[in-house]
Design an enzyme around this catalytic site. Structure first.
Site, PDB file in Angstrom:
ATOM      1  N   ASP A  25      64.906  19.938   7.175  1.00 30.24           N
ATOM      2  CA  ASP A  25      66.295  19.563   6.866  1.00 30.24           C
ATOM      3  C   ASP A  25      66.367  18.378   5.896  1.00 30.24           C
ATOM      4  O   ASP A  25      67.444  17.875   5.590  1.00 30.24           O
ATOM      5  CB  ASP A  25      67.092  19.265   8.145  1.00 30.24           C
ATOM      6  CG  ASP A  25      66.581  18.032   8.883  1.00 30.24           C
ATOM      7  OD1 ASP A  25      65.549  17.446   8.453  1.00 30.24           O
ATOM      8  OD2 ASP A  25      67.195  17.640   9.896  1.00 30.24           O
ATOM      9  N   ASP A  98      63.404  -0.586  18.007  1.00 28.63           N
ATOM     10  CA  ASP A  98      64.444  -1.438  17.453  1.00 28.63           C
ATOM     11  C   ASP A  98      65.539  -1.571  18.506  1.00 28.63           C
ATOM     12  O   ASP A  98      65.862  -0.602  19.198  1.00 28.63           O
ATOM     13  CB  ASP A  98      65.026  -0.787  16.187  1.00 28.63           C
ATOM     14  CG  ASP A  98      65.219  -1.785  15.066  1.00 28.63           C
ATOM     15  OD1 ASP A  98      65.933  -2.782  15.306  1.00 28.63           O
ATOM     16  OD2 ASP A  98      64.679  -1.586  13.964  1.00 28.63           O
ATOM     17  N   ASP A 199      67.325  -6.601  16.268  1.00 31.72           N
ATOM     18  CA  ASP A 199      68.110  -6.640  15.047  1.00 31.72           C
ATOM     19  C   ASP A 199      69.073  -7.838  15.038  1.00 31.72           C
ATOM     20  O   ASP A 199      69.802  -8.046  16.015  1.00 31.72           O
ATOM     21  CB  ASP A 199      68.912  -5.333  14.984  1.00 31.72           C
ATOM     22  CG  ASP A 199      69.549  -5.097  13.639  1.00 31.72           C
ATOM     23  OD1 ASP A 199      68.814  -4.869  12.671  1.00 31.72           O
ATOM     24  OD2 ASP A 199      70.792  -5.133  13.565  1.00 31.72           O
ATOM     25  N   GLU A 254      64.746 -10.492  14.686  1.00 27.67           N
ATOM     26  CA  GLU A 254      65.119 -10.610  13.279  1.00 27.67           C
ATOM     27  C   GLU A 254      66.164 -11.719  13.218  1.00 27.67           C
ATOM     28  O   GLU A 254      67.270 -11.563  13.738  1.00 27.67           O
ATOM     29  CB  GLU A 254      65.682  -9.297  12.750  1.00 27.67           C
ATOM     30  CG  GLU A 254      65.870  -9.360  11.238  1.00 27.67           C
ATOM     31  CD  GLU A 254      66.998  -8.467  10.739  1.00 27.67           C
ATOM     32  OE1 GLU A 254      67.014  -8.157   9.542  1.00 27.67           O
ATOM     33  OE2 GLU A 254      67.877  -8.099  11.533  1.00 27.67           O
ATOM     34  N   HIS A 328      62.373  -2.116   5.625  1.00 30.36           N
ATOM     35  CA  HIS A 328      63.387  -1.160   5.161  1.00 30.36           C
ATOM     36  C   HIS A 328      64.573  -1.836   4.463  1.00 30.36           C
ATOM     37  O   HIS A 328      65.453  -1.146   3.970  1.00 30.36           O
ATOM     38  CB  HIS A 328      63.875  -0.335   6.350  1.00 30.36           C
ATOM     39  CG  HIS A 328      64.584  -1.195   7.375  1.00 30.36           C
ATOM     40  ND1 HIS A 328      63.933  -2.163   8.109  1.00 30.36           N
ATOM     41  CD2 HIS A 328      65.875  -1.272   7.720  1.00 30.36           C
ATOM     42  CE1 HIS A 328      64.811  -2.781   8.875  1.00 30.36           C
ATOM     43  NE2 HIS A 328      65.990  -2.266   8.666  1.00 30.36           N
ATOM     44  N   ASP A 329      64.597  -3.171   4.478  1.00 27.25           N
ATOM     45  CA  ASP A 329      65.705  -3.895   3.830  1.00 27.25           C
ATOM     46  C   ASP A 329      65.280  -4.570   2.528  1.00 27.25           C
ATOM     47  O   ASP A 329      66.096  -5.239   1.884  1.00 27.25           O
ATOM     48  CB  ASP A 329      66.229  -5.001   4.757  1.00 27.25           C
ATOM     49  CG  ASP A 329      66.906  -4.466   5.997  1.00 27.25           C
ATOM     50  OD1 ASP A 329      67.455  -3.348   5.935  1.00 27.25           O
ATOM     51  OD2 ASP A 329      66.887  -5.160   7.032  1.00 27.25           O
TER      52      ASP A 329
HETATM   53  C1  GLC Z   1      69.392  -5.729  10.089  1.00 24.35           C
HETATM   54  C2  GLC Z   1      68.731  -4.421   9.722  1.00 24.35           C
HETATM   55  C3  GLC Z   1      69.516  -3.796   8.620  1.00 24.35           C
HETATM   56  C4  GLC Z   1      70.914  -3.514   9.115  1.00 24.35           C
HETATM   57  C5  GLC Z   1      71.572  -4.778   9.690  1.00 24.35           C
HETATM   58  C6  GLC Z   1      72.749  -4.425  10.528  1.00 24.35           C
HETATM   59  O1  GLC Z   1      69.355  -6.652   9.074  1.00 24.35           O
HETATM   60  O2  GLC Z   1      67.389  -4.638   9.405  1.00 24.35           O
HETATM   61  O3  GLC Z   1      68.921  -2.624   8.137  1.00 24.35           O
HETATM   62  O4  GLC Z   1      71.709  -3.026   8.084  1.00 24.35           O
HETATM   63  O5  GLC Z   1      70.695  -5.498  10.516  1.00 24.35           O
HETATM   64  O6  GLC Z   1      72.364  -3.793  11.713  1.00 24.35           O
END
Ligand code: GLC
Length: 554
Positions: A25, A98, A199, A254, A328-329
């Site tokens: 997909d 996460d 997060d 984070e 990923h950011d």
């Molecule tokens: C963190 C994540 C990011 C997300 C944000 C809101 O910074 O790493 O990808 O957009 O939080 O959840």
């Protein structure tokens, strides 16, 4: 100090949407991950951090969760997850999930109830306020552009969302909310997972009275006003007491807006809060001083060195560091601080890896970083999917800070989508990621940058990472050694030492394409070379483009 398992670990981050599709997909899934676990073990990483896999309407690709105890349908089922966890454990791989609990999705049952009436029992699960003089309750901006408040006509009040309006902030001051979250965490831990990556956990305790802040160039005050709030440590200590301390976990917060002083509490070695934090200072070293992230990159190696060295020095013996370049950011590190050129890409990728992996802390490798994957050559804004890039692009355009063309150049340098293009497995169609049409395009360089090719070639970036990871596993000086920066002002060289008892390392990294003269300190002149990215050192001691060498003395 008693050693914790995660102090010798190297973590591999998976962004499930882009890792491996198993059903055609075009979206990665859990079975795809299960099928690739041997690859992760082969690399030598022992722990996997999974970006969110929970049920979500995908406004922010899974960082907006509508059910914390269910799986996103594109990714599979809970049975698929259980299989993934079981196989990972069989292979000796741990799984860190996460945990996105600063906010939920607006489609979460709690928010649906909360917005339905002002006296609903769930009202206080979120942060609702009356408007001020017919406008938003305060001047905070959302991280994705625009105001952090959304007016809800059903009850005529505003709710706070530090991210998109589909990500309402949970009210951590409500003890019932905290208990709901703790119960949910415990449910996952009972399944046998090995930790959480939390997060934006530094934003959960909002300042008393939600005061206005100093407006920035976009007319709003920074959402970081909510960072490290008055009850932050109290709530994390409560979480630790009630949940975390009952298991043997890796927990990483984070922490947007975290300072060194704050990190000493979050990541204290006494174990009262979290194992470690992700700080952002080193990722912001190349931001534009006024316009921030979505503006021309301002590289300054002495500044980067100062920041990274300060964290190394100050946390020693007090708290634990995390080490990362990519996630990923973030745009890809090779495109950011290395070289994308055919001649230098691999060498610069190895140099960047060395610089990070010889430091103190737990390193994180983001999918594809171990191949030296690069940013994507975006040619139009319509190719961009990421809500943060698009929100900021709109904002900057509206304020006249950039033309469309400049915007596209910014996306090539800065967009989070650079990290999110599919993993490059092999040279077959769509890089072996999917048999369908991938949700984001595959980088056209997959024909020569891919895992299959690198696994076959002993001098590949993959095998270099494998070696670095194996060294950390066996060498205390890498895990615990005292850090010292040399040549702090050199514009192109990043040089430091690590020392532990009689053992020491000298790490020399050339962050440029220029040759550099550097005289190795006497102590290391006859030392063993532990790892390097050229086969032999230059006879006259010159450092060649992107060269790195680690000398080892016992
Ligand atoms: C963190 C994540 C990011 C997300 C944000 C809101 O910074 O790493 O990808 O957009 O939080 O959840």
């Amino acid at each position: 100090m008693e050693e914790k398992w995660w102090q010798r670990s190297v973590v591999y981050q998976i962004y499930p949407r882009s890792f491996q599709d198993s059903d055609g997909d075009g979206i990665g899934d859990l079975t795809g991950i299960t099928d690739r676990l041997e690859y992760i073990r082969e690399l030598g990483t022992d722990t996997i951090w999974l970006s969110p896999i929970y049920k979500s309407p995908n406004d922010d690709n899974g960082y907006d969760i509508s059910d914390y105890q269910d799986i996103m349908k594109e990714f599979g089922t809970m049975a698929d997850f259980d299989r993934l966890l079981e196989k990972a454990h069989e292979l000796g791989l741990k799984i860190v999930m996460d945990l996105v609990v600063n906010h939920s999705s607006d489609e979460h049952r709690w928010f649906v109830e909360s917005r339905s009436s002002a006296d609903n029992p769930y009202r206080d699960y979120y942060i609702w306020r009356e408007g001020k003089n017919g406008a938003e309750p305060n001047n905070w901006c959302s991280c994705f552009g625009g105001s952090a408040w959304e007016f809800d006509s059903q009850t005529g009040m505003y709710y706070l969302h530090l991210f998109s309006k589909k990500q309402p902030d949970l009210n951590w001051d409500n003890p019932v909310v905290r208990d709901e979250i703790f119960r949910m965490m415990d449910w996952w831990l009972q399944k046998g997972i090995d930790g959480f990556r939390m997060d934006v956990i530094s934003l959960i305790s909002k300042p008393e009275g939600l005061p206005d802040g100093e407006p920035g160039p976009n007319g709003y005050a920074s959402f970081l006003l909510a960072a490290n709030g008055p009850h932050e440590h109290e709530y994390l200590q409560e979480m630790n007491r009630k949940v975390l301390s009952r298991y043997d976990l890796l927990t990483v917060g984070e922490c947007a807006g975290v300072t060194l002083e704050e990190a000493k509490s979050y990541a204290n070695l006494d174990g009262s809060e979290l194992s470690m934090v992700f700080q952002f200072e080193h990722m912001e070293a190349d931001f534009h001083p006024i316009l921030g992230r979505y503006a021309e990159q301002c590289k300054d190696l002495p500044k980067l060195k100062e920041i990274m060295s300060r964290w190394q020095r100050e946390l020693e013996g007090v708290a634990w560091n995390s080490l990362y370049w990519d996630n990923h950011d973030q745009p890809r590190i090779v495109s950011r601080y290395g070289s994308e050129s055919e001649e230098h890409r691999e060498r610069s990728a190895k140099m960047l890896a060395t610089c990070l992996h010889m430091m103190q802390g737990t390193p994180y490798v983001y999918q594809g970083e171990e191949l030296g994957m690069t940013n994507y050559p975006w040619t139009g804004i319509d190719q961009i999917n990421d809500i943060e890039s698009l929100g900021n692009y709109r904002d900057y355009r509206a304020r006249g800070y950039m033309t469309e063309e400049e915007g596209i150049r910014m996306m090539r340098q800065r967009s989070r989508d650079n990290a999110r293009t599919p993993m490059q497995w092999d040279a077959t169609s769509e890089a072996g990621f999917t048999t369908g049409k991938p949700w984001l395009p595959v980088n056209p360089n997959y024909v020569y940058i891919n895992a299959a090719e690198q696994l076959r070639r002993p001098d590949s970036v993959f095998h270099y990472y494998q070696k670095l990871i194996a060294l950390r596993r066996k060498m205390d000086v890498i895990v615990y050694g005292h850090y010292e920066l040399l040549e702090p002002d050199h514009p192109d060289l990043f040089i430091y030492t690590r020392s532990y008892g009689y053992e020491s390392l000298l790490v020399v990294c050339n962050f440029s394409e220029r040759e550099q003269g550097y005289k190795i300190p006497e102590k290391y002149q006859n030392a063993e070379i532990l790892i390097a990215n050229y086969p032999e050192p230059a006879p006259d001691g010159t450092l060649r483009p992107w060269e790195c060498v680690v000398y080892h003395r016992t």
